[in-house]
Design a protein around this motif. Sequence first.
Motif, PDB file in Angstrom:
ATOM      1  N   GLU A  81     -69.891 -56.313  27.124  1.00  0.00           N
ATOM      2  CA  GLU A  81     -70.451 -57.686  27.986  1.00  0.00           C
ATOM      3  C   GLU A  81     -71.060 -57.448  29.497  1.00  0.00           C
ATOM      4  O   GLU A  81     -72.233 -58.348  29.470  1.00  0.00           O
ATOM      5  CB  GLU A  81     -69.057 -59.043  27.971  1.00  0.00           C
ATOM      6  N   ALA A  82     -70.823 -57.056  29.790  1.00  0.00           N
ATOM      7  CA  ALA A  82     -71.119 -56.409  31.364  1.00  0.00           C
ATOM      8  C   ALA A  82     -73.308 -55.519  30.998  1.00  0.00           C
ATOM      9  O   ALA A  82     -73.894 -56.010  32.310  1.00  0.00           O
ATOM     10  CB  ALA A  82     -70.424 -55.404  32.176  1.00  0.00           C
ATOM     11  N   GLU A  83     -73.187 -55.136  29.852  1.00  0.00           N
ATOM     12  CA  GLU A  83     -74.255 -54.464  29.992  1.00  0.00           C
ATOM     13  C   GLU A  83     -75.150 -55.331  29.641  1.00  0.00           C
ATOM     14  O   GLU A  83     -76.232 -54.882  29.406  1.00  0.00           O
ATOM     15  CB  GLU A  83     -74.567 -53.328  28.827  1.00  0.00           C
ATOM     16  N   LEU A  84     -74.812 -56.858  28.114  1.00  0.00           N
ATOM     17  CA  LEU A  84     -76.021 -57.707  28.131  1.00  0.00           C
ATOM     18  C   LEU A  84     -76.956 -58.144  28.957  1.00  0.00           C
ATOM     19  O   LEU A  84     -78.039 -57.616  28.374  1.00  0.00           O
ATOM     20  CB  LEU A  84     -74.991 -58.624  27.216  1.00  0.00           C
ATOM     21  N   PRO A  85     -76.145 -58.549  29.914  1.00  0.00           N
ATOM     22  CA  PRO A  85     -77.389 -58.922  30.829  1.00  0.00           C
ATOM     23  C   PRO A  85     -78.431 -57.968  31.527  1.00  0.00           C
ATOM     24  O   PRO A  85     -79.421 -58.112  31.715  1.00  0.00           O
ATOM     25  CB  PRO A  85     -77.142 -59.638  31.994  1.00  0.00           C
ATOM     26  N   GLY A  86     -78.540 -56.928  31.287  1.00  0.00           N
ATOM     27  CA  GLY A  86     -79.217 -55.590  31.687  1.00  0.00           C
ATOM     28  C   GLY A  86     -80.588 -55.003  30.796  1.00  0.00           C
ATOM     29  O   GLY A  86     -81.362 -54.463  30.467  1.00  0.00           O
ATOM     30  N   LEU A  87     -80.423 -55.929  29.419  1.00  0.00           N
ATOM     31  CA  LEU A  87     -81.171 -55.527  28.150  1.00  0.00           C
ATOM     32  C   LEU A  87     -82.577 -56.519  28.128  1.00  0.00           C
ATOM     33  O   LEU A  87     -83.002 -56.340  26.983  1.00  0.00           O
ATOM     34  CB  LEU A  87     -80.475 -54.863  26.926  1.00  0.00           C
ATOM     35  N   ARG A  88     -82.552 -56.657  29.331  1.00  0.00           N
ATOM     36  CA  ARG A  88     -84.103 -57.563  28.817  1.00  0.00           C
ATOM     37  C   ARG A  88     -85.013 -56.918  28.944  1.00  0.00           C
ATOM     38  O   ARG A  88     -85.122 -55.273  28.888  1.00  0.00           O
ATOM     39  CB  ARG A  88     -84.269 -58.330  30.756  1.00  0.00           C
ATOM     40  N   PRO A  89     -86.030 -57.550  28.212  1.00  0.00           N
ATOM     41  CA  PRO A  89     -86.275 -58.917  27.626  1.00  0.00           C
ATOM     42  C   PRO A  89     -85.693 -59.086  26.980  1.00  0.00           C
ATOM     43  O   PRO A  89     -85.601 -60.617  25.991  1.00  0.00           O
ATOM     44  CB  PRO A  89     -88.019 -58.612  27.489  1.00  0.00           C
ATOM     45  N   ALA A  90     -85.391 -58.189  25.509  1.00  0.00           N
ATOM     46  CA  ALA A  90     -84.366 -58.908  24.700  1.00  0.00           C
ATOM     47  C   ALA A  90     -83.469 -60.049  24.845  1.00  0.00           C
ATOM     48  O   ALA A  90     -82.174 -59.186  25.950  1.00  0.00           O
ATOM     49  CB  ALA A  90     -83.668 -57.603  24.027  1.00  0.00           C
ATOM     50  N   MET A  91     -82.518 -60.153  23.911  1.00  0.00           N
ATOM     51  CA  MET A  91     -81.890 -61.002  24.361  1.00  0.00           C
ATOM     52  C   MET A  91     -80.576 -60.795  23.456  1.00  0.00           C
ATOM     53  O   MET A  91     -81.203 -60.764  22.046  1.00  0.00           O
ATOM     54  CB  MET A  91     -81.428 -62.901  24.909  1.00  0.00           C
ATOM     55  N   ILE A  92     -79.402 -60.397  23.791  1.00  0.00           N
ATOM     56  CA  ILE A  92     -78.588 -59.938  23.566  1.00  0.00           C
ATOM     57  C   ILE A  92     -77.180 -60.671  23.302  1.00  0.00           C
ATOM     58  O   ILE A  92     -76.701 -61.084  24.357  1.00  0.00           O
ATOM     59  CB  ILE A  92     -78.268 -57.803  23.016  1.00  0.00           C
ATOM     60  N   ARG A  93     -76.583 -61.780  22.389  1.00  0.00           N
ATOM     61  CA  ARG A  93     -75.501 -61.926  22.706  1.00  0.00           C
ATOM     62  C   ARG A  93     -74.477 -61.013  20.942  1.00  0.00           C
ATOM     63  O   ARG A  93     -74.907 -60.921  19.833  1.00  0.00           O
ATOM     64  CB  ARG A  93     -75.275 -63.393  21.830  1.00  0.00           C
ATOM     65  N   ALA A  94     -72.920 -61.332  21.314  1.00  0.00           N
ATOM     66  CA  ALA A  94     -71.778 -60.029  20.712  1.00  0.00           C
ATOM     67  C   ALA A  94     -71.138 -61.609  20.386  1.00  0.00           C
ATOM     68  O   ALA A  94     -70.549 -61.820  21.119  1.00  0.00           O
ATOM     69  CB  ALA A  94     -71.567 -59.013  21.762  1.00  0.00           C
ATOM     70  N   ARG A  95     -70.387 -60.789  18.764  1.00  0.00           N
ATOM     71  CA  ARG A  95     -69.172 -61.315  18.332  1.00  0.00           C
ATOM     72  C   ARG A  95     -68.055 -60.135  18.063  1.00  0.00           C
ATOM     73  O   ARG A  95     -68.519 -59.387  18.290  1.00  0.00           O
ATOM     74  CB  ARG A  95     -69.448 -62.392  16.899  1.00  0.00           C
ATOM     75  N   PHE A  96     -67.001 -60.813  18.037  1.00  0.00           N
ATOM     76  CA  PHE A  96     -66.086 -59.561  18.259  1.00  0.00           C
ATOM     77  C   PHE A  96     -64.994 -60.153  16.977  1.00  0.00           C
ATOM     78  O   PHE A  96     -64.231 -60.744  16.723  1.00  0.00           O
ATOM     79  CB  PHE A  96     -65.531 -59.641  19.381  1.00  0.00           C
TER      80      PHE A  96
END
Length: 342
Positions: A81-96
């Motif tokens: 979750e800490a890494e997700l905002p840095g993967l721009r411009p793609a938007m990645i959401r995670a399910r667990f």
Amino acid sequence: MGRPFRIRDIAVQAGLSETTVDRVLNGRAGVSVRARRQVEQAIVDLERQQSQIRLGGRTFVIDLVMQAPARFSSAVRAALEAELPGLRPAMIRARFDLTETATALELVSALDRIRRRGSHGVVLKAPDVPSIVAAVDRLVAAGIPVVTLVTDLPTSRRSAYVGIDNRAAGTTAAYLISQWLGPRPGNVLVTLSRESFRGEEEREMGFRTAMRRFAPSRRLVELPETEGLDETMHALALSALNADPALVAVYSIGGANQAIVNAFTTLGRDCAVFIAHDLDADNTRLLASGHLSAVLHHDLPTDLRRTCQAILQSHSALPGAPHSLPSAIQIVTPHNVPTHLP
């Protein structure tokens, strides 16, 4: 419950239909307890990932499926979750889907549910058994790439493996123990959570092979199938220590290290060298107290970033093809613990 997010976003996060989510949000009848819990958890997940939801760009939804003690899976989740905002411009959401003691059948069911509802990729830590390999292959055949994390499924059609070279890690542990014990006599306790985790098996093989070279006279006492859980480990460690008064060192492959420390303490025994894996909260505390000699660590945020990049490469959202790349092994002692951990 309110509507902090669009019904569509909640439905995707929960893996449910929009109709079911609408019924839950409006308190209508005909909805299972499980569906209500899924919607509640989906909203919690979305709140944790709000910075991603605000981003533009193409949206990818990935699934993290892990069988591991909660202390480790929670560290992986936080790192992802800490890494997700840095993967721009793609938007990645995670399910667990995180579990400590799932059977192979339960893990297969979880993977098949993901295949049926759809996903842009699966990050997987699971035992290397034929039924799980087959479930991975079904995901790939459905166009859902799979990246294995920490422990590999090399005969499957997974896109990449992300994690340390486990055989090299075992060799490193053998080197440290043989050097630090020096001429002191004694045997070594080796613990695993499950022999079906290929990563653990490879660590054990690397350790055993290297110990035959570095210290052939030392006996290795193995505790397999501990599940990496404190409640299981304590009794097993006590039994092993009572059976072998010469045990003076530990290589903990599968975790539950507080329980091992407690077993030594209960019997008033000295553990001269204790090597463990991963800087979770328990191990960080045990390092600080001097109960662990060293932790073989790999940088989880870097690993999770590479995992997401491999999934994006599978969808041609990043250049290049996904590929396996071993993570660097960091030897962390009580004197060089990183200040920032997930």
